[in-house]
Design a protein around this motif. Structure first.
Motif, PDB file in Angstrom:
ATOM      1  N   ASP A   5       0.844  -1.191   0.000  1.00 24.10           N
ATOM      2  CA  ASP A   5       0.000   0.000   0.000  1.00 24.10           C
ATOM      3  C   ASP A   5       0.880   1.242   0.000  1.00 24.10           C
ATOM      4  O   ASP A   5       1.888   1.315   0.709  1.00 24.10           O
ATOM      5  CB  ASP A   5      -0.908   0.013   1.232  1.00 24.10           C
ATOM      6  CG  ASP A   5      -1.933  -1.098   1.176  1.00 24.10           C
ATOM      7  OD1 ASP A   5      -1.968  -1.894   2.112  1.00 24.10           O
ATOM      8  OD2 ASP A   5      -2.666  -1.157   0.175  1.00 24.10           O
ATOM      9  N   LYS A   6       0.456   2.250  -0.791  1.00 18.93           N
ATOM     10  CA  LYS A   6       1.250   3.462  -0.931  1.00 18.93           C
ATOM     11  C   LYS A   6       0.351   4.690  -0.889  1.00 18.93           C
ATOM     12  O   LYS A   6      -0.820   4.639  -1.237  1.00 18.93           O
ATOM     13  CB  LYS A   6       2.023   3.450  -2.265  1.00 18.93           C
ATOM     14  CG  LYS A   6       3.050   2.341  -2.393  1.00 18.93           C
ATOM     15  CD  LYS A   6       3.783   2.436  -3.723  1.00 18.93           C
ATOM     16  CE  LYS A   6       2.822   2.163  -4.882  1.00 18.93           C
ATOM     17  NZ  LYS A   6       3.538   2.146  -6.177  1.00 18.93           N
ATOM     18  N   LEU A   7       0.952   5.787  -0.438  1.00 18.25           N
ATOM     19  CA  LEU A   7       0.312   7.095  -0.516  1.00 18.25           C
ATOM     20  C   LEU A   7       0.612   7.706  -1.879  1.00 18.25           C
ATOM     21  O   LEU A   7       1.759   7.691  -2.334  1.00 18.25           O
ATOM     22  CB  LEU A   7       0.839   8.026   0.579  1.00 18.25           C
ATOM     23  CG  LEU A   7       0.366   7.741   2.006  1.00 18.25           C
ATOM     24  CD1 LEU A   7       1.220   8.503   2.995  1.00 18.25           C
ATOM     25  CD2 LEU A   7      -1.087   8.103   2.171  1.00 18.25           C
ATOM     26  N   LEU A   8      -0.427   8.242  -2.543  1.00 16.11           N
ATOM     27  CA  LEU A   8      -0.251   8.845  -3.867  1.00 16.11           C
ATOM     28  C   LEU A   8       0.337  10.246  -3.707  1.00 16.11           C
ATOM     29  O   LEU A   8      -0.251  11.116  -3.065  1.00 16.11           O
ATOM     30  CB  LEU A   8      -1.584   8.905  -4.615  1.00 16.11           C
ATOM     31  CG  LEU A   8      -2.229   7.542  -4.907  1.00 16.11           C
ATOM     32  CD1 LEU A   8      -3.551   7.735  -5.623  1.00 16.11           C
ATOM     33  CD2 LEU A   8      -1.297   6.668  -5.727  1.00 16.11           C
ATOM     34  N   LEU A   9       1.511  10.439  -4.300  1.00 17.20           N
ATOM     35  CA  LEU A   9       2.164  11.742  -4.198  1.00 17.20           C
ATOM     36  C   LEU A   9       1.385  12.823  -4.937  1.00 17.20           C
ATOM     37  O   LEU A   9       1.480  14.007  -4.595  1.00 17.20           O
ATOM     38  CB  LEU A   9       3.588  11.654  -4.766  1.00 17.20           C
ATOM     39  CG  LEU A   9       4.522  10.635  -4.082  1.00 17.20           C
ATOM     40  CD1 LEU A   9       5.905  10.696  -4.700  1.00 17.20           C
ATOM     41  CD2 LEU A   9       4.609  10.870  -2.594  1.00 17.20           C
ATOM     42  N   GLU A  10       0.597  12.432  -5.960  1.00 18.51           N
ATOM     43  CA  GLU A  10      -0.153  13.417  -6.729  1.00 18.51           C
ATOM     44  C   GLU A  10      -1.225  14.102  -5.886  1.00 18.51           C
ATOM     45  O   GLU A  10      -1.685  15.191  -6.221  1.00 18.51           O
ATOM     46  CB  GLU A  10      -0.806  12.758  -7.954  1.00 18.51           C
ATOM     47  CG  GLU A  10       0.175  12.243  -8.992  1.00 18.51           C
ATOM     48  CD  GLU A  10       0.769  10.885  -8.617  1.00 18.51           C
ATOM     49  OE1 GLU A  10       1.642  10.397  -9.349  1.00 18.51           O
ATOM     50  OE2 GLU A  10       0.365  10.331  -7.566  1.00 18.51           O
ATOM     51  N   GLU A  11      -1.657  13.471  -4.784  1.00 19.74           N
ATOM     52  CA  GLU A  11      -2.713  14.033  -3.956  1.00 19.74           C
ATOM     53  C   GLU A  11      -2.173  14.870  -2.792  1.00 19.74           C
ATOM     54  O   GLU A  11      -2.940  15.358  -1.971  1.00 19.74           O
ATOM     55  CB  GLU A  11      -3.584  12.903  -3.403  1.00 19.74           C
ATOM     56  CG  GLU A  11      -4.312  12.116  -4.482  1.00 19.74           C
ATOM     57  CD  GLU A  11      -5.139  10.984  -3.918  1.00 19.74           C
ATOM     58  OE1 GLU A  11      -5.817  10.309  -4.707  1.00 19.74           O
ATOM     59  OE2 GLU A  11      -5.087  10.787  -2.685  1.00 19.74           O
TER      60      GLU A  11
END
Length: 657
Positions: A5-11
């Motif tokens: 699971d990853k955090l989206l850098l675009e957001e």
């Protein structure tokens, strides 16, 4: 190896509540990992230090390895292999617990040191970045609050530019800190797996290499298992390196954006506004009343869901209902000298919430989206097409037509020309000859506020007897006392325009259509509320605050009056006005009432009957017998009117226009 699971850098730049909610899950996972790492390190240090109690220490380590499965990580996806591997290691520790008394040096290098490095380097880095992100976020909120307090009336361009620059710097700082924080949390998901297995890999290898009995205790199956674990660790490390490079490139791309992304209201002169929205989301300032005259403003994330306006604070898992938008109305308001404020009013007329947008683009798009949703377009099969068609229909509706019977005719697109400089819709001459005279001349201007006619203005300012400062003359009071009919209605003025015919009520319907369409096209939401006094002599519009008569029409000059067939709160009438040169003109006045328009029409009709009946005493007596009278001898009509008016006035019902 399962995906991580990853955090989206675009957001990171938008910083929405959904992103904050997901971020809290990662933070919870990091906190749980930190707690577990400390416990695991304590167990390993006990193994290292307690040479005389090695058996008990290794038993505790074995139990702690099994406890990983019970930690309930918020992001536990992909940990099955880690859990199964730790289970196997726990069995190995149980078998080797009597052979660890001489492993002090090897344990220090291969078991204790990696986990300490993981805690001091990786977990401490995440904690530090979390604090920096919190400080940057608070600094951005303070700068946004300062920007939102900029005055609207006395706008200082220099001060505005300084505050906007401060907001941009704070937003850039928050964006950079959030990107670094997200990257660290994403990398932690890989390092967590490595950090859990690498110390145990060194521990087990040290056991094999140190003890001569290792060859007897471990079989080739164990060597194969350790080799597979080593390959898995290297695979995870490779994925981490690839993901780190990908995040680095993505971070650089996201930072290299236009400066307008950080600056609020960067395109205030000509923003690209989408008026066909049926969904909208973003941050708004919500006005909260904290006392009798004191208020506070809170910056929250709002979004629409179906016909509801939802509000979601930062960190909340889901949003909550704050306003039902079905059949509501929205209008721009002046509030505490703040820019871009608008108010949502319930269908019953009760004042709802007051919101403030960040920019002109957001301000107009929110108003248009709420207007579209209030018409329940979202319930149609194709809401987007319905919204586009509604706006196109409103644009076409501003073009005058001769009657309602001809509004469905198909016109060639070249017949209508929009004069953008004068902000009016002026149609060209029709190709064919019309069968009936036009009800309203093409290009007729629409007046959206009530002003006194020129003749009345001259009469009121002409020398003579001093006028009553409260707006009522002695003659008008005497006329009211002598009038046989007095009925009060709460109305809001929508608009008026000159007409060419008063033969049928179609002219009133056409005026209603053009006034409402013009309001929709030009986003005119303000309306003037008045009290409409219907007497047996005239119609008077009275200011509800000062009781000053705004304008008055002799009942004999009212030649047509009608209520809308679908929206029964719309009422209109045609009045003959005398010009200064002796000529006469006709104008249609359109209002919205808190009650049904038919009741106002009935009152006007009764007033006209009284005028005719006063010419014949017998007819007047017959009329007085047919209609109930009040105690003072005046006509009583619509017994539920007073109660209904009182209730409606308290609720302050607003316009659906």
């Amino acid at each position: 190896m399962p995906a991580v699971d990853k955090l989206l850098l675009e957001e990171a730049l938008q910083d929405s509540p959904q992103t904050r909610s997901l971020l809290s899950v990662f933070e919870e996972d990091a906190g749980t990992l930190t707690e577990y790492t400390n416990q695991l390190l304590q167990a390993m240090q006990r193994v290292y230090g307690a040479q005389n109690e090695m058996c008990l220490a290794t038993q505790q380590l074995s139990k702690q390895l099994l406890a990983y499965e019970k930690q309930h990580f918020a992001l536990g996806k992909g940990d099955e292999e880690v859990i199964s591997t730790l289970h196997y290691f726990s069995k190995v520790v149980d078998e080797l617990n009597i052979l660890h008394s001489e492993l002090a040096k090897q344990l220090a290098d291969t078991m204790v040191l990696p986990i300490i490095q993981f805690r001091e380097k990786d977990l401490t880095e995440v904690s530090t970045l979390k604090d920096l992100f919190g400080l940057a976020s608070n600094e951005h909120d303070v700068s946004m609050a300062k920007y939102s307090r900029l005055p609207k009336r006395k706008e200082n361009e220099k001060l505005k530019a300084e505050v906007a620059k401060e907001v941009a710097n704070a937003r850039r700082k928050q964006h950079l800190s959030s990107l670094q924080y997200y990257c660290a949390l994403n990398a932690l998901q890989y390092r967590k797996r490595v950090a859990m297995m690498e110390p145990m890999l060194g521990y087990t290898r040290g056991q094999i290499n140190f003890f001569k009995k290792g060859a007897e205790m471990f079989s080739k199956r164990m060597d194969s298992f350790l080799s597979s674990v080593s390959d898995m660790v290297q695979s995870i490390q490779g994925e981490l390196d690839a993901e780190a490079e990908k995040m680095r490139v993505s971070q650089q791309d996201l930072i290299a954006v236009n400066e307008s992304v950080y600056t609020p209201d960067s395109d205030v002169t000509s923003p690209a506004i989408n008026r066909n929205l049926i969904q909208k989301a973003g941050y708004l300032n919500l006005r909260n009343k904290t006392g009798l005259v004191t208020t506070t403003w809170e910056r929250l994330y709002f979004f629409t869901q179906g016909g509801n306006l939802m509000c979601q604070p930062r960190g909340a898992v889901a949003g909550g209902l704050i306003q039902d938008l079905d059949n509501c109305s929205v209008m721009a308001v002046d509030c505490e000298d703040r820019r871009y404020c608008f108010q949502i009013t319930t269908p019953t007329g009760k004042a709802g919430i007051t919101l403030q947008a960040e920019s002109k683009k957001e301000y107009e798009e929110w108003i248009c989206a709420i207007n579209n949703i209030s018409r329940q377009i979202y319930l149609t099969d194709n809401p987007e097409a319905a919204a586009i068609k509604l706006n196109q229909t409103a644009l076409q509706a501003v073009t005058p037509i001769t009657s309602f019977g001809k509004k469905h005719e198909v016109h060639h697109p070249s017949q209508n020309v929009k004069n953008m400089e004068n902000d009016k819709i002026i149609p060209n001459e029709s190709a064919g000859i019309q069968d009936s005279p036009q009800l309203i001349a093409p290009g007729t201007p629409i007046q959206f506020d009530i002003v006194l006619p020129a003749t009345e203005f001259l009469d009121q300012n002409r020398g003579g007897r001093r006028a009553n400062p409260f707006g009522e003359s002695e003659d008008s009071r005497k006329d009211e006392e002598d009038s046989l009919l007095q009925q009060m209605f709460i109305v809001r003025f929508l608009g008026s325009m000159a007409v060419q015919s008063d033969d049928t009520s179609e002219v009133i319907y056409e005026a209603m259509r053009q006034v409402l369409a013009a309001r929709a096209i030009h986003n005119i939401f303000r309306m003037t509320e008045s009290h409409l006094m219907v007497t047996s002599k005239n119609l008077r519009l009275i200011d509800p605050q000062t009781q000053v008569t705004r304008t008055s029409f002799e009942l004999a000059t009212v030649t047509q009056f009608a209520a809308h067939q679908d929206n029964r709160r719309l009422i209109g009438f045609v009045v003959h006005l005398s010009e200064t040169l002796g000529e006469e003109s006709m104008s249609a006045y359109i209002f919205e009432s808190n009650t049904e328009g038919e009741k106002i029409c009935y009152a006007i009709s009764l007033g006209k009957e009284i005028i005719e009946a006063q010419k014949d005493p017998e007819a007047l007596a017959q009329l007085m017998k047919s209609v109930p009278l009040t105690n003072d001898g005046k006509f009583m009509l619509l017994n539920d009117q007073s109660a209904e008016d009182g209730t409606t006035h308290e609720e302050g019902e607003e316009s659906e226009a």
